[in-house]
Design an enzyme around this catalytic site. Structure first.
Site, PDB file in Angstrom:
ATOM      1  N   THR A 109      76.163  62.757  23.638  1.00  0.00           N
ATOM      2  CA  THR A 109      75.186  62.165  22.726  1.00  0.00           C
ATOM      3  C   THR A 109      74.094  61.498  23.546  1.00  0.00           C
ATOM      4  O   THR A 109      74.123  61.527  24.778  1.00  0.00           O
ATOM      5  CB  THR A 109      75.848  61.116  21.808  1.00  0.00           C
ATOM      6  OG1 THR A 109      76.124  59.935  22.579  1.00  0.00           O
ATOM      7  CG2 THR A 109      77.145  61.643  21.207  1.00  0.00           C
ATOM      8  N   CYS A 110      73.156  60.852  22.872  1.00  0.00           N
ATOM      9  CA  CYS A 110      72.079  60.185  23.620  1.00  0.00           C
ATOM     10  C   CYS A 110      72.606  59.003  24.426  1.00  0.00           C
ATOM     11  O   CYS A 110      71.969  58.577  25.385  1.00  0.00           O
ATOM     12  CB  CYS A 110      70.972  59.734  22.668  1.00  0.00           C
ATOM     13  SG  CYS A 110      71.487  58.549  21.413  1.00  0.00           S
ATOM     14  N   ASN A 111      73.780  58.491  24.072  1.00  0.00           N
ATOM     15  CA  ASN A 111      74.305  57.306  24.754  1.00  0.00           C
ATOM     16  C   ASN A 111      75.491  57.568  25.670  1.00  0.00           C
ATOM     17  O   ASN A 111      75.940  56.660  26.374  1.00  0.00           O
ATOM     18  CB  ASN A 111      74.716  56.244  23.726  1.00  0.00           C
ATOM     19  CG  ASN A 111      73.506  55.579  23.099  1.00  0.00           C
ATOM     20  OD1 ASN A 111      72.496  55.398  23.756  1.00  0.00           O
ATOM     21  ND2 ASN A 111      73.600  55.252  21.831  1.00  0.00           N
ATOM     22  N   ARG A 112      76.043  58.791  25.664  1.00  0.00           N
ATOM     23  CA  ARG A 112      77.231  59.040  26.489  1.00  0.00           C
ATOM     24  C   ARG A 112      77.452  60.529  26.681  1.00  0.00           C
ATOM     25  O   ARG A 112      77.034  61.353  25.853  1.00  0.00           O
ATOM     26  CB  ARG A 112      78.467  58.419  25.831  1.00  0.00           C
ATOM     27  CG  ARG A 112      78.911  59.111  24.547  1.00  0.00           C
ATOM     28  CD  ARG A 112      80.083  58.394  23.883  1.00  0.00           C
ATOM     29  NE  ARG A 112      79.719  57.073  23.422  1.00  0.00           N
ATOM     30  CZ  ARG A 112      80.287  55.950  23.852  1.00  0.00           C
ATOM     31  NH1 ARG A 112      81.250  55.989  24.763  1.00  0.00           N
ATOM     32  NH2 ARG A 112      79.905  54.786  23.375  1.00  0.00           N
ATOM     33  N   SER A 123      79.819  51.737  20.729  1.00  0.00           N
ATOM     34  CA  SER A 123      78.459  52.264  20.650  1.00  0.00           C
ATOM     35  C   SER A 123      77.429  51.248  21.120  1.00  0.00           C
ATOM     36  O   SER A 123      77.653  50.035  21.072  1.00  0.00           O
ATOM     37  CB  SER A 123      78.128  52.669  19.204  1.00  0.00           C
ATOM     38  OG  SER A 123      78.905  53.773  18.803  1.00  0.00           O
ATOM     39  N   ASP A 154      77.842  52.015  14.841  1.00  0.00           N
ATOM     40  CA  ASP A 154      77.109  53.272  14.637  1.00  0.00           C
ATOM     41  C   ASP A 154      78.024  54.302  13.981  1.00  0.00           C
ATOM     42  O   ASP A 154      79.053  54.681  14.532  1.00  0.00           O
ATOM     43  CB  ASP A 154      76.620  53.789  15.989  1.00  0.00           C
ATOM     44  CG  ASP A 154      75.882  55.111  15.882  1.00  0.00           C
ATOM     45  OD1 ASP A 154      75.579  55.544  14.757  1.00  0.00           O
ATOM     46  OD2 ASP A 154      75.609  55.717  16.937  1.00  0.00           O
ATOM     47  N   GLY A 161      60.432  68.847  16.550  1.00  0.00           N
ATOM     48  CA  GLY A 161      61.878  69.054  16.516  1.00  0.00           C
ATOM     49  C   GLY A 161      62.439  68.608  15.179  1.00  0.00           C
ATOM     50  O   GLY A 161      62.412  67.417  14.856  1.00  0.00           O
ATOM     51  N   ILE A 177      68.470  64.509  14.074  1.00  0.00           N
ATOM     52  CA  ILE A 177      67.791  63.240  14.349  1.00  0.00           C
ATOM     53  C   ILE A 177      66.355  63.282  13.847  1.00  0.00           C
ATOM     54  O   ILE A 177      65.856  62.314  13.261  1.00  0.00           O
ATOM     55  CB  ILE A 177      67.832  62.924  15.860  1.00  0.00           C
ATOM     56  CG1 ILE A 177      69.268  62.579  16.285  1.00  0.00           C
ATOM     57  CG2 ILE A 177      66.901  61.767  16.195  1.00  0.00           C
ATOM     58  CD1 ILE A 177      69.425  62.252  17.754  1.00  0.00           C
ATOM     59  N   GLY A 178      65.676  64.399  14.050  1.00  0.00           N
ATOM     60  CA  GLY A 178      64.306  64.542  13.569  1.00  0.00           C
ATOM     61  C   GLY A 178      64.224  64.409  12.054  1.00  0.00           C
ATOM     62  O   GLY A 178      63.359  63.704  11.524  1.00  0.00           O
TER      63      GLY A 178
END
Length: 419
Positions: free
Chosen positions: A57-60, A113, A118, A193, A197-198
């Site tokens: 993911t964006c964090n891990r 998170s 989250d 995109g 998420i977009g």
């Protein structure tokens, strides 16, 4: 008779990096896209590892699974990415056995998170495990564990306030725009995109900021056209991206491409702009930040957005932890009893084999009806199994349960060695 022994729980590991020790740029080097994920799973199977999955993911970026040691999983992950293995080893964490299991519960419920509580992470775990299962890399242990984590995540969401008012990355982007762009409704916005998420960011902008002047661009134009049609927005073909970017005031980048999508040349000679890069790895080239008229914000910057509900959610952490511990105990009990069940199944098969042999030897005899003999002996076998299983269950919380099962295994020569 030989039986398959369940995997040793001490060989279950998690290896990964996350936002706690790495910035988004470094995490981007070890992010896994779908093609890399598939290659990694194929390499795992070739190496004899068939019960694992990767969460990126964006964090891990984390890999969970069974291996001889955590280094085997680390090598798989680094072999599939563009990052330096030495850098990964210096920044990575690893846990094994029950600690690794607990870590997955904490990640899946948002306790680990960057934004506490989250709830989006659980969908990412579900998707990652589903992909690995389709490739034949999820076994009974991990399937049961992931399902337990999914269940616990839902319980915590419904029974605590841990996820109440959480600021997701998509919503944090909206909060940022609200604070930085006073007249946002009059600005030209480009969303590059139209993935999950977009789409979420776009919906939040429309709902909370009331903006409609949004142009959607996606590599597959039909995706942008469909979403634009549903929400009354504009879209442009990917081939017209350059001109759309030059005329935009605000650009949101959610392309999640392996290489930067926006370069310095795209911004040359344009008016001032705000670019929000929601992608990992970054999809805005580093040199864009050198331009004085362009401000670039990334996912790590978004995590610093003020969150008024944080203290309320922190107060809910003990409740969430209690739910996790209860269900983790149930999972570990299932695993322990599954080891016992393997031996008991083998014992039953052994007794059934003895029973069948004895029946065959009596066929020449004669004074008894064969059906009666079969029925009586089958009942005897099942009663013996029930007695043994009952005793083992009653002693499951002590060492005696394992001692009994080991003795049964040895007596009937099942070939299954208990720890």
């Amino acid at each position: 008779m030989q039986v398959n022994q369940p995997k040793d729980i001490s060989n279950f590991h998690i290896v990964g990096i996350n936002y706690k020790k790495t910035d988004a740029a470094i995490r981007g080097l070890f992010a896994i896209n779908q093609d890399q994920y598939q290659q990694l799973l194929h390499a795992a199977k070739a190496a004899g590892m068939d019960d694992l999955f990767v969460l990126s993911t964006c964090n891990r970026t984390e890999i969970y699974g069974f291996a001889g040691n955590p280094g085997d999983l680390m090598n798989l992950l680094c072999g599939a990415t563009n990052g330096n293995p030495q850098v990964f080893a210096e920044l990575a964490y690893h846990k094994s056995g029950e600690q690794a299991i607990r870590h997955l519960y904490h990640v899946g419920t948002g306790l680990d998170s960057q934004i506490l509580g989250d709830y989006e992470i659980i969908g990412q775990i579900r998707g990652a495990a589903k992909f690995a299962k389709a490739e034949g890399c999820i076994g009974t242990f991990l399937e049961r564990l992931v399902n337990s984590v999914l269940q616990v995540s839902k319980l915590i969401k419904n029974e605590t306030g841990l996820s109440s008012g959480t600021v997701s990355v998509a919503f944090a982007a909206v909060r940022l725009l609200e604070s930085k762009v006073a007249d946002i409704q009059q600005k030209k916005i480009v969303l590059l995109g139209v993935g999950k998420i977009g789409r979420n960011t776009c919906k939040n902008m429309m709902e909370y900021l009331g903006v409609r002047n949004i142009t959607l661009i996606n590599r597959t134009t039909a995706v942008a056209e469909d979403f634009a049609g549903q929400h009354g927005l504009q879209y442009a073909p990917y081939e017209e991206m350059d001109s759309a970017l030059q005329s935009a005031d605000v650009i949101l980048v959610a392309t999640n491409a392996p290489q930067p999508t926006i370069h310095k040349a795209h911004m040359a000679g344009t008016a001032s702009k705000l670019i929000v890069d929601l992608s990992i790895p970054f999809n805005v080239a580093p040199e864009v930040r050198e331009l004085a008229h362009v401000e670039v914000v990334n996912v790590d910057d978004l995590s610093k957005v003020q969150d008024e509900t944080l203290q309320k959610r922190l107060n809910e952490v003990p409740k969430a932890m209690a739910i996790i511990e209860e269900h983790m105990e149930e999972f570990l009990y299932w695993f322990k009893m599954r080891k016992h069940a393997v031996v008991l199944k083998a014992v039953k098969e052994k007794l059934t084999e003895i029973h069948a042999r004895e029946i065959r030897e009596q066929k020449n005899g004669a004074h008894y009806k064969l059906e009666d003999m079969e029925e009586v002996s089958s009942r005897i076998i099942q009663k013996m199994i029930n007695l043994m299983a009952g005793k083992v269950r009653r002693e499951a919380e002590s060492d005696k349960g394992d001692q009994y099962i080991a003795m049964i295994s040895e007596i009937f020569e099942t070939g299954n060695n208990q720890e």
